[in-house]
Design an enzyme around this catalytic site. Structure first.
Site, PDB file in Angstrom:
ATOM      1  N   ASP A 197      40.911  27.640   5.518  1.00 63.23           N
ATOM      2  CA  ASP A 197      40.576  27.742   6.942  1.00 63.23           C
ATOM      3  C   ASP A 197      41.149  26.557   7.706  1.00 63.23           C
ATOM      4  OD1 ASP A 197      38.959  25.626   6.127  1.00 63.23           O
ATOM      5  OD2 ASP A 197      37.265  26.242   7.352  1.00 63.23           O
ATOM      6  N   ASP A 208      37.522  22.037  -2.244  1.00 65.39           N
ATOM      7  CA  ASP A 208      37.794  22.485  -0.882  1.00 65.39           C
ATOM      8  C   ASP A 208      39.137  23.220  -0.883  1.00 65.39           C
ATOM      9  OD1 ASP A 208      39.720  20.507  -0.987  1.00 65.39           O
ATOM     10  OD2 ASP A 208      38.820  19.245   0.549  1.00 65.39           O
ATOM     11  N   SER A 209      39.507  23.806   0.251  1.00 62.80           N
ATOM     12  CA  SER A 209      40.689  24.671   0.279  1.00 62.80           C
ATOM     13  C   SER A 209      41.960  23.910   0.599  1.00 62.80           C
ATOM     14  CB  SER A 209      40.498  25.742   1.350  1.00 62.80           C
ATOM     15  OG  SER A 209      40.575  25.140   2.634  1.00 62.80           O
ATOM     16  N   CYS A 226      20.043  -2.514  -9.045  1.00 63.52           N
ATOM     17  CA  CYS A 226      18.742  -3.045  -8.621  1.00 63.52           C
ATOM     18  C   CYS A 226      17.915  -3.547  -9.803  1.00 63.52           C
ATOM     19  CB  CYS A 226      17.966  -1.973  -7.866  1.00 63.52           C
ATOM     20  SG  CYS A 226      18.747  -1.528  -6.308  1.00 63.52           S
ATOM     21  N   ASP A 276      28.263  17.529   0.969  1.00 59.69           N
ATOM     22  CA  ASP A 276      29.126  16.574   0.277  1.00 59.69           C
ATOM     23  C   ASP A 276      29.536  15.511   1.277  1.00 59.69           C
ATOM     24  OD1 ASP A 276      31.212  18.453   1.654  1.00 59.69           O
ATOM     25  OD2 ASP A 276      32.312  16.662   1.093  1.00 59.69           O
ATOM     26  N   CYS A 305      14.021   0.745  -6.552  1.00 55.92           N
ATOM     27  CA  CYS A 305      15.144   1.530  -7.056  1.00 55.92           C
ATOM     28  C   CYS A 305      15.362   1.225  -8.533  1.00 55.92           C
ATOM     29  CB  CYS A 305      16.407   1.205  -6.264  1.00 55.92           C
ATOM     30  SG  CYS A 305      17.874   2.094  -6.836  1.00 55.92           S
TER      31      CYS A 305
HETATM   32 ZN   LIG Z   1      19.570   0.606  -6.635  1.00 59.77          ZN
END
Ligand SMILES: [Zn+2]
Length: 376
Positions: A147, A93-94, A310, A267, A305
């Site tokens: 900016d 980022d700036s 997990c 992000d 997952c």
């Molecule tokens: Zn997980």
């Protein structure tokens, strides 16, 4: 491996898009979620673990790195990629947004922003030219224009004045960036929640010409409804053949809504920060691991997952290490959250490519509506 920065769109489904950003440091599959590595680290994660979750690109923060350890020191040590052991693309980022939200005694002028460091009170100045210099010293692959933007809600005049200053800074950023093959400079659309100002900003940016375009000035307190209303028109004002980046977003349902409206990159600190405060994102919504209902639960956070948290640990264990403030708690929950966010992006990329994004979105909301699994 390509020598230049480029973007190719593979498929669209409604306004949702999937494609590939090519850079000399590797490809970025879009829509892409970028984990945030604020101080040259994604907190609680090794870079190879971040990569294992499916991340193609990381975000680094100019404001934090310029103060500590400084961009000059990082440059002497071979640049940010070598310094933090992440060889794939980095977007920085700036510094503009973080100066306005974190630094002390800020003073905004046409030239730039002077401020005092929140770390040691030292005085600094950020201008478009200095921001370009810092991001070049860091070796960033995707550089953002300098900016500034007001928090929402704000008056039309205040938003207009701020946006026009940012557009003058966009031109100065473009001039200072110069010609750097393989590196990209992104312009940032401003204009708050005002459609006419978003249009004016998009016109100004298109006239200058950038490698990609961000929708800035959102996720600044306006709420999801206002954000989606702006995204109903703002991305379409930007060039179709360049990546579109929504800065600082967001929660899983924000991300899905943004992709639906034509956003390619996002992000957020949310998956990593929440991992350290005991919040896990799952297909069935947010699970608060510190809740006593998990203390004797042998089941994983999410049985579908495949992340290490997990695969190998129970809710009871995750609850215990969080309550005991063990470091492994942050490591496991951050890994799970980043894995979940990347799986979300992969699911959307596949659905867009197959032309079934609407069905995918219906399933996404239906699973969340079910809520977390019943306590034992
Ligand atoms: Zn997980």
């Amino acid at each position: 491996m390509t020598e230049r920065f480029s973007f190719s769109l593979h498929a669209t489904d409604g306004r949702a898009r999937t494609g590939t950003i090519s850079t000399p440091r590797g490809e970025i599959r879009t829509p892409a979620f970028m984990p945030v590595g604020t101080a040259a680290t994604v907190k609680a994660m090794l870079p190879e673990s971040v990569r294992a979750t499916g991340a193609d690109v990381l975000l680094g923060n100019t404001y934090h790195l310029m103060l500590r350890p400084t961009a000059e020191r990082i440059a002497r040590l071979g640049g940010l990629h070598a310094f933090m052991n992440w060889e794939r693309p980095i977007l920085t980022d700036s510094g503009g947004f973080q100066v306005m939200s974190l630094a002390e005694l800020r003073k905004l002028t046409e030239e730039g922003v002077t401020f005092r460091s929140h770390i040691d009170g030292s005085r600094h100045m950020l201008t478009p030219e200095r921001s370009m210099e810092i991001q070049q010293l860091l070796g960033s692959d995707i550089v953002m224009c300098f900016d500034e933007c007001p928090a929402l809600p704000a008056e039309h005049d205040r938003i207009a004045e701020s946006m026009r200053l940012s557009m003058r800074w966009a031109q100065r950023s473009r001039d200072a960036f110069g010609d750097r093959p393989g590196h990209a400079l992104f312009g940032i659309q401003q204009g708050g929640d005002k459609e006419d100002l978003r249009g004016e900003s998009a016109e100004a940016l298109r006239a200058i010409g950038f490698d990609g375009y961000a929708v800035g000035g959102l996720a600044v307190g306006e709420g999801q409804e206002v954000m989606f209303r702006v995204l109903d028109y703002a991305p379409d004002m930007l060039p179709e053949d360049k990546p579109r980046y929504l800065m600082g977003v967001g929660k899983p349902d924000d991300i899905v809504g943004a992709v639906k409206r034509g956003i390619d990159m996002m992000d957020c600190v949310l998956p990593s920060r929440s991992g350290r405060t005991g919040q896990a994102f799952t297909r069935r919504g947010v699970v608060n691991i510190k809740n006593a209902r998990h203390q004797e639960d042998p089941r994983p956070l999410d049985e579908h997952c495949s992340c290490p948290a997990c695969r190998s640990y129970s809710r009871a264990y995750l609850h215990h290490v969080f309550r005991s403030q063990e470091i492994i708690s942050s490591m496991l929950l951050t890994w799970h959250n980043l894995h979940y966010f990347q799986e979300l992006m992969q699911g959307m990329r596949d659905a867009i490519a197959a032309g079934r994004f609407a069905d995918w979105e219906t399933d996404f909301h239906a699973q969340r509506a079910e809520g977390d699994i019943e306590a034992l």
